[in-house]
Design a protein around this motif. Sequence first.
Motif, mmCIF file in Angstrom:
data_model
loop_
_atom_site.group_PDB
_atom_site.id
_atom_site.type_symbol
_atom_site.label_atom_id
_atom_site.label_comp_id
_atom_site.label_asym_id
_atom_site.label_seq_id
_atom_site.Cartn_x
_atom_site.Cartn_y
_atom_site.Cartn_z
ATOM 1 N N GLY A 273 0.784 -1.222 0.000
ATOM 2 C CA GLY A 273 0.000 0.000 0.000
ATOM 3 C C GLY A 273 0.820 1.277 0.000
ATOM 4 N N LEU A 276 1.297 1.181 -4.143
ATOM 5 C CA LEU A 276 0.141 1.014 -5.011
ATOM 6 C C LEU A 276 -1.122 1.517 -4.329
ATOM 7 C CD1 LEU A 276 0.581 -2.509 -6.641
ATOM 8 C CD2 LEU A 276 1.284 -0.279 -7.526
ATOM 9 N N ARG A 277 -1.812 2.448 -4.977
ATOM 10 C CA ARG A 277 -3.106 2.887 -4.497
ATOM 11 C C ARG A 277 -4.122 1.771 -4.745
ATOM 12 N NH1 ARG A 277 -1.892 8.103 -8.001
ATOM 13 N NH2 ARG A 277 -0.588 6.453 -8.914
ATOM 14 N N GLY A 278 -5.123 1.698 -3.870
ATOM 15 C CA GLY A 278 -6.100 0.626 -3.948
ATOM 16 C C GLY A 278 -5.958 -0.374 -2.826
ATOM 17 N N TYR A 279 -4.929 -0.166 -1.969
ATOM 18 C CA TYR A 279 -4.682 -1.102 -0.872
ATOM 19 C C TYR A 279 -4.484 -0.350 0.442
ATOM 20 C CZ TYR A 279 -4.167 -4.657 -4.421
ATOM 21 O OH TYR A 279 -4.418 -5.510 -5.467
ATOM 22 N N GLN A 293 3.938 0.505 -11.783
ATOM 23 C CA GLN A 293 2.721 1.244 -12.075
ATOM 24 C C GLN A 293 2.964 2.303 -13.135
ATOM 25 O OE1 GLN A 293 1.207 3.786 -8.868
ATOM 26 N NE2 GLN A 293 3.230 3.789 -7.909
ATOM 27 N N LYS A 328 -0.781 -8.654 -7.367
ATOM 28 C CA LYS A 328 -2.080 -8.059 -7.088
ATOM 29 C C LYS A 328 -2.252 -6.793 -7.930
ATOM 30 C CE LYS A 328 -2.083 -9.940 -2.428
ATOM 31 N NZ LYS A 328 -3.054 -11.009 -2.784
ATOM 32 N N SER A 330 -3.864 -3.095 -9.370
ATOM 33 C CA SER A 330 -4.262 -1.798 -8.819
ATOM 34 C C SER A 330 -4.681 -0.903 -9.974
ATOM 35 C CB SER A 330 -3.105 -1.161 -8.049
ATOM 36 O OG SER A 330 -3.332 0.219 -7.820
ATOM 37 N N GLY A 352 -8.510 4.470 -5.504
ATOM 38 C CA GLY A 352 -7.897 3.281 -6.078
ATOM 39 C C GLY A 352 -8.658 2.024 -5.698
ATOM 40 N N GLY A 354 -8.149 -2.236 -5.570
ATOM 41 C CA GLY A 354 -7.239 -3.359 -5.659
ATOM 42 C C GLY A 354 -7.992 -4.669 -5.601
ATOM 43 N N SER A 358 -9.761 -1.311 -1.377
ATOM 44 C CA SER A 358 -9.851 -0.009 -2.033
ATOM 45 C C SER A 358 -9.234 1.050 -1.129
ATOM 46 C CB SER A 358 -11.310 0.348 -2.357
ATOM 47 O OG SER A 358 -12.070 0.447 -1.160
ATOM 48 N N SER A 359 -8.985 2.229 -1.697
ATOM 49 C CA SER A 359 -8.384 3.298 -0.896
ATOM 50 C C SER A 359 -8.806 4.647 -1.449
ATOM 51 C CB SER A 359 -6.856 3.198 -0.910
ATOM 52 O OG SER A 359 -6.342 3.526 -2.192
#
Length: 368
Positions: A273, A276-279, A293, A328, A330, A352, A354, A358-359
């Motif tokens: 996290g 990567l956004r989404g976690y 990314q 994983k 994203s 984001g 994942g 999500s985030s």
Amino acid sequence: MKNLRKAILGTIVGILVFNTIQAGAADTESASPAASCRNWSVGAFPVLLYSDETRIALGGGAQVMLDNKGERFASSLGLLGFCTQNKQYMFILAPEIYLNHGAYKMTGNIGYSHFPDSFYGIGNSAVKNDEEKYTGRLGRINPILQAKLSANLFAGVHYDFLYGKVLDADENGWLADGGIPGSEGGHASGAGANLTWDSRDNNVYPSSGSYHQISVTSFGPALGSDYTYTSYTVDFRHYRKVFGTHVVAFQGVSCINTGQPSFQYMNEVSSLGKYLRGYTRTLYVDKNVLAVQAEYRLPLKGRFGLVAFAGFGQVAGKLGRIAIDEFKPSAGMGIRFALIPGQKVNLRLDVGVGEDDSSLDISLMEMF
């Protein structure tokens, strides 16, 4: 439901920001003489949120920029801090200072927090439902000093100190049991060297060029560390302008830790996290992380812009356990608001998504 609550809170913060930003983003050179500070620009925004663990939290963030007078790199100082009704608090100070026309560079972070957090275990197979709540005290300072060797090449040394302590851990959990490194508190103290290639046209909002950094940090008793390990980080980035003012940005990053770092240190440098956004920041954490990314940046009319991003990554206890089918995904989109238009300093709001997570992120400057 928890992620929805976070999204609602984040939206409220975003609305507050966009409705109050004009007052905070004024160029100080155009202000009255009594309030002006020549060659400096300041942008600021408020933070207001609520959760069961904190109740009401109030604070703000600011970015201070020094006019680079036509030079490629600009000095800056970022600040973020807030406190809550439950007497919890957090602050971060992030300087990036260039001296002697860029011949020397000083960066790093200074931060301290006493704040609720979550532990989900270690590894790429962590489960969101296994959340273990605790209150953590965390302090970190990691000054980085570099000297220019050529037009784009920098080399330097750095020091990294991290203090972590676990308070109010869930009974019968991993942290309360004391079997996780860092669950009983302690200090990590290390020093190392770094090498950076920086050909970006601008360090705040690059539209062309590359940024590549390799660093190694050794932690051990000789420096007063309670933990013994070595941390290696490789961060490769590239930027390309397309369709006039549009920008495509790429990043590939890996952090490898040998020995046994504390879980607090892994949260800071080798969690999925973080990159990567989404976690959730602390959901997937281990000694090694690999992430890739890309981001498409689209300026709009006035101060606004849009971005779309996608990537993949994973964490692992050993490099040999990284597998293609364990990566994983994203993806997401974001809004940009020019906090200091003349210096291309943006406030970003990213949503984001994942794998089963999500985030929503609100922060100063670009993700990378």
